[in-house]
Design a protein around this motif. Structure first.
Motif, PDB file in Angstrom:
ATOM      1  N   SER A 124       8.470   7.897  -3.485  1.00 39.06           N
ATOM      2  CA  SER A 124       8.573   8.443  -2.124  1.00 39.06           C
ATOM      3  C   SER A 124       7.259   8.243  -1.377  1.00 39.06           C
ATOM      4  N   LYS A 125       6.147   8.353  -2.081  1.00 43.31           N
ATOM      5  CA  LYS A 125       4.842   8.146  -1.450  1.00 43.31           C
ATOM      6  C   LYS A 125       4.676   6.673  -1.035  1.00 43.31           C
ATOM      7  N   VAL A 126       5.129   5.774  -1.902  1.00 49.32           N
ATOM      8  CA  VAL A 126       5.041   4.338  -1.605  1.00 49.32           C
ATOM      9  C   VAL A 126       5.882   4.006  -0.363  1.00 49.32           C
ATOM     10  N   LEU A 127       7.080   4.557  -0.296  1.00 51.04           N
ATOM     11  CA  LEU A 127       7.936   4.295   0.874  1.00 51.04           C
ATOM     12  C   LEU A 127       7.298   4.868   2.136  1.00 51.04           C
ATOM     13  N   GLU A 128       6.632   5.997   2.002  1.00 53.25           N
ATOM     14  CA  GLU A 128       5.940   6.598   3.150  1.00 53.25           C
ATOM     15  C   GLU A 128       4.771   5.702   3.603  1.00 53.25           C
ATOM     16  N   ILE A 129       4.070   5.109   2.650  1.00 51.61           N
ATOM     17  CA  ILE A 129       2.971   4.194   3.000  1.00 51.61           C
ATOM     18  C   ILE A 129       3.519   2.987   3.767  1.00 51.61           C
ATOM     19  N   PHE A 130       4.656   2.467   3.326  1.00 54.18           N
ATOM     20  CA  PHE A 130       5.274   1.346   4.048  1.00 54.18           C
ATOM     21  C   PHE A 130       5.662   1.777   5.463  1.00 54.18           C
ATOM     22  N   ARG A 131       6.269   2.942   5.560  1.00 56.82           N
ATOM     23  CA  ARG A 131       6.728   3.427   6.879  1.00 56.82           C
ATOM     24  C   ARG A 131       5.570   3.555   7.847  1.00 56.82           C
TER      25      ARG A 131
END
Ligand code: ZN
Length: 272
Positions: A40-47
């Motif tokens: 979830s943190k990785v997806l947030e970084i992408f976002r």
């Protein structure tokens, strides 16, 4: 609801000012044994960096499976088979029969678009197993993602001139004039620019050589974060910001190609 949200964006001008989307063509979600950031943190970084696509290549491949399965909204995940189980495979993968088996087994998942990132130098690329892998890729329309020197690059194309290769780091320091020649000679070659030296000067201005190369070959380059160690995840925002700073010095059309259009053309867009 959607219209209302869009309305707010339009009213505030946020839509017009959204930063250019970026396709990260060199991403690892390594897990040895645990990832630095959870999914979830990785997806947030992408976002937050407006990353809309990634070439996912992780050691072991489990990290890539997780990124594929996550189905992050607005994120195209382009999975590549990493020929490594552990870090030590970097030294031996190219003539280790177990790695050939690994590639065959992973390929059966059915969603892979390439093989790599792999490391190969000089005459190591001449071996029989490397030839087998290059031909396997060409026959199945897979890309190779090669971290290699020029000698190995030429050997890879020598195995099969139809190979399509993302050249990780574009040789690090290969002179831009030589990069230009290689791009002209091999239409299946794309230069990925993480850790590539000489693009900007100490003040952050594009160098004359790279400005000229981007002017004539903007359709041949890709950007990447290369999150090979935890520190690169920690620095992710800074890495992407660094790209945006020199992209802003290019004509928009060229900047958009390098930032996302080239990768989208090769690998498809979010929502495809
Ligand atoms: Zn890498």
């Amino acid at each position: 609801m959607v219209a209302a949200i869009l309305g707010v964006f339009v009213a505030t001008g946020a839509l017009a000012q959204a930063p250019m989307r970026i396709f990260d063509a060199h991403l690892h979600y390594n897990q040895e044994p645990n990832p630095f950031y959870d999914l979830s943190k990785v997806l947030e970084i992408f976002r937050r960096n407006n990353i809309t696509g990634i070439i996912a290549t992780s050691r072991p491949n489990k990290g890539t499976h997780q990124l594929v399965d996550a189905k992050g909204p607005g994120l195209t995940v382009v999975p590549f088979i990493r020929p490594y189980r552990t870090r030590s495979d970097i030294q031996t993968w190219f003539d280790d029969p177990a790695i050939w088996e690994l590639i065959q087994a992973e390929y059966k998942r059915g969603y892979y678009r390439g093989i790599g990132e792999f490391h190969i130098y000089g005459k190591s690329a001449a071996g029989e197993q490397v030839r087998q892998i290059v031909n396997f890729a060409v026959e199945r329309n897979l890309w190779l993602h090669a971290h290699c020197d020029e000698e190995a690059l030429l050997l890879l194309f020598g195995h099969n001139p139809k190979a399509r290769i993302v050249w990780a780091h574009t040789g690090f320091s290969t002179p831009p004039a030589r990069v230009r020649e290689l791009l002209d000679e091999y239409p299946g070659l794309m230069g990925e620019l993480s850790y590539r030296g000489g693009i900007t000067d100490a003040g952050g201005r594009l160098s004359a050589e790279w400005r000229a190369l981007f002017a004539s070959h903007s359709q041949r380059f890709l950007l990447g974060s290369d999150t090979w160690i935890n520190e690169r995840w920690f620095a992710y925002d800074t890495i992407i910001k660094g790209y945006r700073e020199w992209l802003a010095q290019l004509p928009t059309e060229h900047a958009e190609r390098i930032a996302h259009r080239n990768a989208e053309k090769l690998f498809g867009q979010a929502g495809d």
